[in-house]
Write an enzyme that holds these catalytic residues in place. Structure first.
Site, short mmCIF file in Angstrom:
data_model
loop_
_atom_site.label_atom_id
_atom_site.label_comp_id
_atom_site.label_asym_id
_atom_site.label_seq_id
_atom_site.Cartn_x
_atom_site.Cartn_y
_atom_site.Cartn_z
N SER A 120 -10.54 12.89 17.44
CA SER A 120 -11.21 12.12 18.49
C SER A 120 -12.14 12.98 19.34
O SER A 120 -13.09 13.54 18.83
CB SER A 120 -10.14 11.41 19.33
OG SER A 120 -10.74 10.50 20.22
N ASP A 176 -14.55 5.57 18.72
CA ASP A 176 -13.86 4.39 19.24
C ASP A 176 -14.25 4.18 20.70
O ASP A 176 -14.03 3.11 21.26
CB ASP A 176 -12.33 4.43 19.05
CG ASP A 176 -11.69 5.71 19.53
OD1 ASP A 176 -12.39 6.59 20.05
OD2 ASP A 176 -10.45 5.82 19.38
N ASP A 198 -17.57 9.41 21.42
CA ASP A 198 -16.68 10.56 21.24
C ASP A 198 -16.63 10.86 19.74
O ASP A 198 -17.32 10.23 18.94
CB ASP A 198 -15.30 10.27 21.84
CG ASP A 198 -14.53 9.24 21.03
OD1 ASP A 198 -15.17 8.29 20.54
OD2 ASP A 198 -13.30 9.39 20.89
N ASP A 214 -14.78 10.24 17.20
CA ASP A 214 -14.50 9.25 16.16
C ASP A 214 -15.04 7.87 16.52
O ASP A 214 -14.72 6.87 15.85
CB ASP A 214 -13.01 9.20 15.80
CG ASP A 214 -12.14 8.73 16.94
OD1 ASP A 214 -12.56 8.82 18.12
OD2 ASP A 214 -11.02 8.24 16.67
MG MG Z 1 -11.67 8.58 20.05
#
Ligand code: MG
Length: 460
Positions: free
Chosen positions: A101, A246, A242, A244
């Site tokens: 992340s 999400d 960020d 990844d």
């Molecule tokens: Mg994330």
């Protein structure tokens, strides 16, 4: 009345397991996580990864563990976590996302995805850890070992799904800048924005696990070049993710970083005006969330801190017949129940296009129109977290505190949250108020109780 203690997981945190590659995070551990997951879940498991340099090695390791326990593996390649979550919900019996992340490049980790696309919750994670540590793996016999196939283009379905939520051409006339931070959204967010009709510029849009342009955490400092580019191109906004994707955060048309609680409030306002219902957010969220909901005759349901608690509460409220319209955290992790029950940065970028299409104002004007609150945040090192929480619960018993995660004290125009860290001997104190005086006085009041009950402590 005692405070609710979180289930104690050993290596998994709220959003999966993470560690420094070659130290805590090794192919050996990740293969064992694959074997534990394959022991629990049968069928076809989708594997994905972000752009980290260790991603391919760890994705191979988790795939080996899954195949060894009889699962079929579909390798979805490099894609955002919410893209894998969407694909799992549509097609597969589970998923494993190799990502750390927002953590720095030397980290990596695993997020385990359930068949419904949500991240694995506490109970199932404890079962997975139990199998992992007891090494009670159900190895498949030679004629039932799984196989693997590659489906790197499946992420196109995720792009299609997001675009399908909006009328065609809503981005026409809008110039935007996307900063995927060298992460997997380089292959999704600019495409989503372009498909909505926007003119799209990009920065840090070459996938690179060394993150040469900025760190995976989208901080105001790291986004300074994005801000410059927004101003140079006269863009309506800049959006950054960020590691990844999400989460999504924004730069307004004046080049200013939009604080994430303000971002939440603007999108919340937009969603609430279309349809009444419930907004779900953790006890750590700003008063803004409550204020915007109240203005729109909507109401807020609170959860413990962590996106999986928000996602699961949204789903459970809907199952109980409630109208849940929006949810998420004040960190750019927003959840749209009509799309899927997880944070989705690509969807958030698209929502901002829809919002600006519907409004006659610029993003900067919308931000400036929000009510202002003052906030104090403090971290305290202490071994006595439980004693502190209990002392606060006793002191504020008459004020009906919210004790679902630490303690939140609500007053008219102000609130305070004190909660222990899940991973360190540390507590976080947050106080927010409409005015400076109220903020300072509530903070001093809380800190007096904390000091009296914590013994030795140091403020960071
Ligand atoms: Mg994330």
């Amino acid at each position: 009345m005692g405070t609710k203690t979180r289930v104690q997981k050993q290596i998994f945190g709220t959003n999966g397991v993470r560690g420094i590659v070659g130290e805590a995070m090794t192919p050996d551990l990740v293969m064992r996580i694959g074997m534990a997951l394959g022991t629990m879940r049968k069928g076809t498991i989708a594997v994905g990864r972000d752009t980290r340099t260790s991603g391919e090695a760890l994705a191979s390791a988790v795939s080996a563990g899954l195949m060894a326990t009889g699962c079929e593996v579909v390798d979805c390649g490099v894609l955002p976590t919410p893209a894998l979550q969407y694909l799992v919900r549509e097609h597969f019996d589970g998923g494993a996302m190799i990502t750390a992340s927002h953590n720095p490049p030397e980290y990596n980790g695993v997020k385990v995805i359930e068949p419904d696309g949500t991240e694995m919750g506490d109970e199932e994670t404890l079962k997975l850890e139990e199998i992992l540590f007891s090494e009670n793996f159900a190895h498949a016999p030679w004629d039932h070992v799984g196989s693997k196939r590659s489906e790197p283009d499946l992420k196109e379905e995720y792009i299609d799904a997001i675009v399908s939520h909006f009328p065609p051409g809503i981005g026409a006339g809008l110039t935007v800048v996307a900063d995927p931070g060298s992460g997997p959204a380089a292959a999704t967010t600019p495409q989503i924005l372009a498909r909505l009709g926007c003119t799209v510029h990009t920065i840090n849009a070459q996938m690179d696990g060394r993150f040469p342009g900025r760190l995976p955490e989208p901080s105001p400092e790291g986004l300074a070049p994005l801000s410059e580019m927004v101003k140079e191109t006269g863009a309506a906004f800049g959006v950054a993710h960020d590691g990844d994707a999400d989460r999504a955060v924004f730069i307004d048309d004046k080049g200013r970083y939009v604080e994430e609680n303000q971002e939440f409030a603007l999108i919340e306002d937009f969603v609430c005006q279309k349809k009444g219902g419930l907004v779900v957010t953790p006890v750590s969220s700003s008063l803004l969330c409550e204020e915007i909901a109240t203005r729109n005759n909507c109401s807020v349901e609170y959860t413990p801190v962590g996106s999986i608690y928000v996602a699961r509460e949204m789903r459970s409220l809907i199952q109980r017949g409630k109208e849940v319209i929006f949810g998420g955290e004040g960190n750019g992790g927003l959840i749209y129940p009509e799309h899927q029950f997880c944070r989705d940065g690509g969807m958030t970028a698209a929502m901002m296009v829809d919002l600006l299409h519907a409004r006659d104002h610029s993003l900067s004007a919308l931000v400036d129109s929000l009510p202002k609150y003052l906030i104090i945040k403090e971290k305290i090192r202490t071994q006595e977290a439980e004693a502190v929480i209990n002392a606060l619960i006793q002191k504020y018993a008459d004020e009906n505190p919210d004790c679902r995660d630490g303690i939140r004290i609500n007053r008219p125009g102000a609130w305070a949250l004190v909660r222990p860290s899940g991973t360190e001997p540390m507590m976080r104190v947050v106080v927010e108020s409409e005015d400076k005086e109220g903020c300072n006085s509530l903070f001093s009041e809380i800190m007096a109780v904390v000091r009296a009950s914590a013994g030795d402590l140091s403020e960071e």
